[in-house]
Design a protein around this motif. Sequence first.
Motif, mmCIF file in Angstrom:
data_model
loop_
_atom_site.group_PDB
_atom_site.id
_atom_site.type_symbol
_atom_site.label_atom_id
_atom_site.label_comp_id
_atom_site.label_asym_id
_atom_site.label_seq_id
_atom_site.Cartn_x
_atom_site.Cartn_y
_atom_site.Cartn_z
ATOM 1 N N GLU A 141 0.835 -1.199 0.000
ATOM 2 C CA GLU A 141 0.000 0.000 0.000
ATOM 3 C C GLU A 141 0.870 1.249 0.000
ATOM 4 O OE1 GLU A 141 -2.351 0.116 3.569
ATOM 5 O OE2 GLU A 141 -0.773 -0.859 4.743
ATOM 6 N N LEU A 142 0.219 2.398 -0.137
ATOM 7 C CA LEU A 142 0.955 3.647 -0.307
ATOM 8 C C LEU A 142 1.852 3.965 0.883
ATOM 9 C CD1 LEU A 142 1.222 5.891 -2.434
ATOM 10 C CD2 LEU A 142 -0.546 7.160 -1.204
ATOM 11 N N LYS A 143 1.390 3.706 2.104
ATOM 12 C CA LYS A 143 2.193 4.065 3.275
ATOM 13 C C LYS A 143 3.498 3.274 3.354
ATOM 14 C CE LYS A 143 0.108 1.022 6.774
ATOM 15 N NZ LYS A 143 -0.618 0.997 8.075
ATOM 16 N N ASP A 144 3.568 2.137 2.648
ATOM 17 C CA ASP A 144 4.812 1.362 2.643
ATOM 18 C C ASP A 144 5.950 2.141 1.990
ATOM 19 O OD1 ASP A 144 3.546 -0.760 3.881
ATOM 20 O OD2 ASP A 144 3.118 -1.815 2.002
ATOM 21 N N LEU A 145 5.609 3.116 1.155
ATOM 22 C CA LEU A 145 6.647 3.900 0.474
ATOM 23 C C LEU A 145 7.349 4.872 1.419
ATOM 24 C CD1 LEU A 145 4.899 4.762 -2.924
ATOM 25 C CD2 LEU A 145 6.084 2.666 -2.219
ATOM 26 N N THR A 146 6.800 5.058 2.613
ATOM 27 C CA THR A 146 7.433 5.970 3.574
ATOM 28 C C THR A 146 8.568 5.285 4.344
ATOM 29 O OG1 THR A 146 5.866 5.398 5.338
ATOM 30 C CG2 THR A 146 5.264 7.211 3.860
ATOM 31 N N ASP A 147 8.664 3.987 4.235
ATOM 32 C CA ASP A 147 9.727 3.235 4.915
ATOM 33 C C ASP A 147 11.075 3.611 4.304
ATOM 34 O OD1 ASP A 147 11.549 1.314 5.879
ATOM 35 O OD2 ASP A 147 10.007 -0.240 5.971
ATOM 36 N N ALA A 148 12.006 4.030 5.154
ATOM 37 C CA ALA A 148 13.321 4.463 4.675
ATOM 38 C C ALA A 148 14.075 3.355 3.946
ATOM 39 C CB ALA A 148 14.158 4.977 5.846
ATOM 40 N N LEU A 169 -0.097 11.727 -2.407
ATOM 41 C CA LEU A 169 0.577 11.611 -1.112
ATOM 42 C C LEU A 169 0.015 12.617 -0.115
ATOM 43 C CD1 LEU A 169 4.211 11.098 -2.444
ATOM 44 C CD2 LEU A 169 2.842 9.410 -1.202
ATOM 45 N N ASP A 170 -0.300 13.820 -0.584
ATOM 46 C CA ASP A 170 -0.905 14.825 0.298
ATOM 47 C C ASP A 170 -2.278 14.352 0.771
ATOM 48 O OD1 ASP A 170 1.278 16.450 0.068
ATOM 49 O OD2 ASP A 170 0.354 17.876 -1.336
ATOM 50 N N ALA A 171 -3.031 13.736 -0.129
ATOM 51 C CA ALA A 171 -4.360 13.237 0.231
ATOM 52 C C ALA A 171 -4.276 12.155 1.307
ATOM 53 C CB ALA A 171 -5.071 12.693 -1.010
ATOM 54 N N ALA A 172 -3.183 11.394 1.267
ATOM 55 C CA ALA A 172 -2.995 10.327 2.255
ATOM 56 C C ALA A 172 -2.280 10.823 3.510
ATOM 57 C CB ALA A 172 -2.194 9.186 1.627
#
Length: 267
Positions: A141-148, A169-172
Amino acid sequence: MSRRLSRWAIALPVALTLAGLSGCGSGEPAATSASSSAPAAGGGAKEVTVFAAASLTGTFTELGKTFEAAHPGTTVKFNFGSSATLAQQIVQGAPADVFAAASPATMKTVTDASLAASPVTFVRNKLQIAVPKDNPAKVDELKDLTDAKVKVALCAEQVPCGAAAVKALDAAGLKVTPVTLEQDVKATLTKVELGEVDAALVYRTDVIASAGKVTGIEFPEADQAINDYPIATLAKAPAGDLAGQFVDLVLSQQGKDVLTKAGFEAP
């Protein structure tokens, strides 16, 4: 004297005849001149130049072949790339007949310069998360892309696919730090295909066009970052009539069928 006159009487018509034949020759010089000044209907080499967003590469190439088949002697020349870059090239005087952009904002660059009028939205497109087939980073999912630890590629913000990524990304409410920013969606997708990144935000149509080289993951915030694609003939189009006919093909049912098959949505 009489013999000499006889020889001249015979030679003169022959010389005139040969001169006439020499003047006609194969007819090539006369035909070239006439063709360039007044080409026959449907004849002669013609060219229409289309500047189009990189995400339209496959569909427009197909439509270009269809157009050439329907207009014998005509060549469709494409310049695919970032819509923002193409818009700047047009404003700076690059010769083009048609502009198909991946966002209204990039088309506005051209219309604000009075170089196109009345653009028409012909399709829409939305983002997916593209990952390698084996998905080594296990992105779901999209939040997985925030993982360093997840290497992400994005389009640069000034190009339509990058602007759409920022909206999504802003919407999420998420912030992603990409390892690379690319100048168009094709270059962004290539990073995934080569295994240089774990994920990228690209258009759904580009995932489909990859023919299984990558996997696409839908995410709900993509619905809030859909891009409209406008198309217009250009005011200074060298091939004005052909430009209009190419746009007509894109807007026709035949054009819609090609575009929707590739994953684009009707406007």
